[in-house]
Design an enzyme around this catalytic site. Structure first.
Site, PDB file in Angstrom:
ATOM      1  N   SER A 216     -13.570  -9.600  -6.569  1.00 56.25           N
ATOM      2  CA  SER A 216     -12.695  -8.835  -5.673  1.00 56.25           C
ATOM      3  C   SER A 216     -12.895  -7.334  -5.803  1.00 56.25           C
ATOM      4  O   SER A 216     -12.154  -6.566  -5.188  1.00 56.25           O
ATOM      5  CB  SER A 216     -11.236  -9.178  -5.960  1.00 56.25           C
ATOM      6  OG  SER A 216     -10.957  -8.889  -7.302  1.00 56.25           O
TER       7      SER A 216
ATOM      8  N   ARG B 139     -11.298  -4.125   8.559  1.00 58.30           N
ATOM      9  CA  ARG B 139      -9.942  -4.029   7.997  1.00 58.30           C
ATOM     10  C   ARG B 139      -9.953  -3.129   6.756  1.00 58.30           C
ATOM     11  O   ARG B 139     -10.802  -3.239   5.895  1.00 58.30           O
ATOM     12  CB  ARG B 139      -9.449  -5.425   7.639  1.00 58.30           C
ATOM     13  CG  ARG B 139      -8.067  -5.485   6.987  1.00 58.30           C
ATOM     14  CD  ARG B 139      -8.146  -5.556   5.484  1.00 58.30           C
ATOM     15  NE  ARG B 139      -6.833  -5.819   4.872  1.00 58.30           N
ATOM     16  CZ  ARG B 139      -6.606  -5.756   3.555  1.00 58.30           C
ATOM     17  NH1 ARG B 139      -7.573  -5.441   2.732  1.00 58.30           N
ATOM     18  NH2 ARG B 139      -5.401  -5.991   3.087  1.00 58.30           N
ATOM     19  N   VAL B 140      -8.982  -2.241   6.676  1.00 51.74           N
ATOM     20  CA  VAL B 140      -8.784  -1.422   5.481  1.00 51.74           C
ATOM     21  C   VAL B 140      -7.376  -1.716   4.973  1.00 51.74           C
ATOM     22  O   VAL B 140      -6.414  -1.682   5.740  1.00 51.74           O
ATOM     23  CB  VAL B 140      -8.941   0.081   5.798  1.00 51.74           C
ATOM     24  CG1 VAL B 140      -8.578   0.925   4.586  1.00 51.74           C
ATOM     25  CG2 VAL B 140     -10.371   0.382   6.246  1.00 51.74           C
ATOM     26  N   GLY B 141      -7.262  -2.021   3.699  1.00 53.64           N
ATOM     27  CA  GLY B 141      -5.957  -2.330   3.116  1.00 53.64           C
ATOM     28  C   GLY B 141      -5.306  -1.090   2.533  1.00 53.64           C
ATOM     29  O   GLY B 141      -5.579   0.043   2.925  1.00 53.64           O
ATOM     30  N   ASP B 142      -4.457  -1.322   1.558  1.00 58.42           N
ATOM     31  CA  ASP B 142      -3.729  -0.215   0.928  1.00 58.42           C
ATOM     32  C   ASP B 142      -4.569   0.552  -0.098  1.00 58.42           C
ATOM     33  O   ASP B 142      -4.328   1.738  -0.340  1.00 58.42           O
ATOM     34  CB  ASP B 142      -2.505  -0.763   0.185  1.00 58.42           C
ATOM     35  CG  ASP B 142      -2.932  -1.743  -0.914  1.00 58.42           C
ATOM     36  OD1 ASP B 142      -3.619  -2.744  -0.589  1.00 58.42           O
ATOM     37  OD2 ASP B 142      -2.618  -1.507  -2.094  1.00 58.42           O
TER      38      ASP B 142
ATOM     39  N   THR C 214      -1.438  -3.720  -6.276  1.00 59.87           N
ATOM     40  CA  THR C 214      -2.397  -4.758  -5.907  1.00 59.87           C
ATOM     41  C   THR C 214      -1.636  -5.832  -5.154  1.00 59.87           C
ATOM     42  O   THR C 214      -0.421  -5.959  -5.298  1.00 59.87           O
ATOM     43  CB  THR C 214      -3.084  -5.344  -7.153  1.00 59.87           C
ATOM     44  OG1 THR C 214      -4.037  -6.343  -6.729  1.00 59.87           O
ATOM     45  CG2 THR C 214      -2.108  -5.982  -8.111  1.00 59.87           C
ATOM     46  N   GLY C 215      -2.362  -6.581  -4.358  1.00 60.72           N
ATOM     47  CA  GLY C 215      -1.708  -7.620  -3.575  1.00 60.72           C
ATOM     48  C   GLY C 215      -1.983  -7.423  -2.097  1.00 60.72           C
ATOM     49  O   GLY C 215      -2.891  -6.684  -1.718  1.00 60.72           O
TER      50      GLY C 215
ATOM     51  N   THR D 167      -8.015  -6.481  -6.783  1.00 60.94           N
ATOM     52  CA  THR D 167      -8.106  -5.024  -6.868  1.00 60.94           C
ATOM     53  C   THR D 167      -7.880  -4.507  -8.281  1.00 60.94           C
ATOM     54  O   THR D 167      -6.891  -4.876  -8.915  1.00 60.94           O
ATOM     55  CB  THR D 167      -7.016  -4.390  -5.980  1.00 60.94           C
ATOM     56  OG1 THR D 167      -7.288  -4.741  -4.636  1.00 60.94           O
ATOM     57  CG2 THR D 167      -6.960  -2.881  -6.135  1.00 60.94           C
TER      58      THR D 167
ATOM     59  N   GLY E 222      -2.331  -6.002   1.030  1.00 64.58           N
ATOM     60  CA  GLY E 222      -2.303  -4.585   1.366  1.00 64.58           C
ATOM     61  C   GLY E 222      -1.377  -4.249   2.517  1.00 64.58           C
ATOM     62  O   GLY E 222      -0.760  -3.181   2.545  1.00 64.58           O
TER      63      GLY E 222
ATOM     64  N   THR F 290     -11.501  -1.899  -4.713  1.00 61.61           N
ATOM     65  CA  THR F 290     -11.373  -3.285  -4.246  1.00 61.61           C
ATOM     66  C   THR F 290     -12.445  -3.621  -3.226  1.00 61.61           C
ATOM     67  O   THR F 290     -12.990  -2.730  -2.562  1.00 61.61           O
ATOM     68  CB  THR F 290      -9.986  -3.498  -3.602  1.00 61.61           C
ATOM     69  OG1 THR F 290      -9.757  -4.885  -3.386  1.00 61.61           O
ATOM     70  CG2 THR F 290      -9.865  -2.761  -2.288  1.00 61.61           C
TER      71      THR F 290
HETATM   72  N1  ASP Z   1      -4.560  -4.678  -2.100  1.00 59.22           N
HETATM   73  C1  ASP Z   1      -5.867  -5.174  -1.771  1.00 59.22           C
HETATM   74  C2  ASP Z   1      -6.053  -5.105  -0.297  1.00 59.22           C
HETATM   75  O1  ASP Z   1      -5.142  -5.469   0.422  1.00 59.22           O
HETATM   76  C3  ASP Z   1      -6.155  -6.558  -2.226  1.00 59.22           C
HETATM   77  C4  ASP Z   1      -5.601  -6.982  -3.550  1.00 59.22           C
HETATM   78  O2  ASP Z   1      -5.144  -6.180  -4.350  1.00 59.22           O
HETATM   79  O3  ASP Z   1      -5.583  -8.197  -3.799  1.00 59.22           O
HETATM   80  O4  ASP Z   1      -7.125  -4.770   0.147  1.00 59.22           O
END
Ligand code: ASP
Length: 326
Positions: A54, A213-216, A236-237, A185, A239, A203
């Site tokens: 990841s 796609r761009v996450g947090d 993390t998690g 992440t 996003g 990440t």
């Molecule tokens: N936060 C990350 C994202 O959404 C993924 C993750 O932390 O599992 O890109």
């Protein structure tokens, strides 16, 4: 920025794979080194490990089978850098640092971020490993762990470490008991012996995401926020949930107003729980640290672990709070 009193160096990271990077970075801090050097060094080690699915090389690809990396670094509101959708270079945290130090900008994205990295002397490397490609093929042909109808065929909201623990897909990286096979992440907060905080967040994003796609994680204030006058936080998690509440900024601002790290994280996670229709596999976990080295972690659901690293070494531990029973 005024220098604080001498501190015991400390690194706080997301997930159970973090000792790999944090143990490599702690000697820098123990020798009086800089918190930013330490978080970038820790992220780089993890990004370079192809068995971590990841982050960096070996990260799981998007829905089209392409690996794209996001990262940011930060020490203060006027000192932060980020890259999104890097597809040709393995070390987005170090590239984000160069954006911060060698441009007037904060964020570079896509092909142009890769071009910038090449100009800065970073070496290109193929990011898609045979293992990750095999996972992508499994996902395409037999996505048993994803309700395709509900999520329009693509959304895999479960965190990779938790997927590893809970799914155990035969023959895949998610097989087995989860020990060391695949994770999420990496968010890293460090306090150096001069009392300076720094953070990095790196990440490959949500596995099998919609391309682009761009996450947090690379967004300042969402996956990471650091202000020497108030503290540091990272996430993390899923996003999209973190983005909706500006998670890391919110936690740091709560600490600025007197909340403890744990109270601040619980406020942010509580807002996510209150404002989103969570599905079972949604997860968010956060880390927070004050300028004095007080810290806490919490998660919405069970399954998250943090790593805390001191001169004595790393410990993988449960978070201080879990907001929902499962
Ligand atoms: N936060 C990350 C994202 O959404 C993924 C993750 O932390 O599992 O890109």
């Amino acid at each position: 920025m005024t220098s604080a009193a001498q501190r015991e160096p400390l690194i706080l990271s997301t997930w159970s794979f973090a000792p790999l990077g944090a143990d490599a970075a702690m000697p820098l801090l123990a020798a009086g080194g800089d918190a930013l050097d330490a978080v970038v060094a820790a992220a780089t080690v993890i990004e370079d490990d192809p068995t971590i699915h990841s982050v960096g090389v070996g990260g799981l690809p998007d829905a089209e089978g392409r690996v794209s990396l996001d990262a940011c670094v930060m020490t203060n509101p006027d000192r932060c850098g980020a890259v999104c959708n890097v597809q040709r270079h393995p070390n987005p945290a170090a590239i984000a640092r160069r954006v911060m130090e060698n441009t007037i900008h904060v964020t570079l994205a896509g092909d142009e971020a890769d071009d910038f990295a090449t100009r800065e002397g970073f070496v290109e490397r193929a990011l898609l490993t045979p293992d990750a490609q095999r996972e992508w093929q499994l996902w395409r042909h037999n996505p048993t762990h994803i309700n395709r109808e509900k999520y329009r065929g693509w959304l895999p909201p479960m965190n990779v470490e938790e997927m590893d623990n809970r799914i155990g897909a035969p023959g895949g990286v998610f097989a087995g008991d989860g020990a060391g096979a695949s994770h999420d992440t990496v968010g890293i907060l460090a306090l150096d012996s001069h009392g300076v905080l720094a953070g990095a967040c790196s990440t490959s994003g949500m596995a099998f995401k919609v391309p682009g796609r761009v996450g947090d994680s690379p967004i300042i204030g969402q996956g990471l926020y650091v202000d020497q006058t108030a503290g540091a936080a990272c996430a993390t998690g899923t996003g999209e949930l973190i983005t909706g509440v500006c998670g890391s900024f919110l936690v740091v601002e709560m600490m600025r107003r007197g909340a403890t790290p744990l109270e601040a994280i619980k406020e942010a996670l509580g807002r996510i729980i209150a404002r989103f229709s969570l599905v079972h596999d949604h997860q968010v976990a956060m880390l927070a640290m004050t300028p004095g080295g007080e810290w806490a972690t919490a998660a919405i659901r069970p399954g998250f672990h943090h790593t805390v690293t001191t001169r004595e070494g790393s410990r993988v531990e449960d978070p201080h709070a879990v907001m929902l029973p499962e």
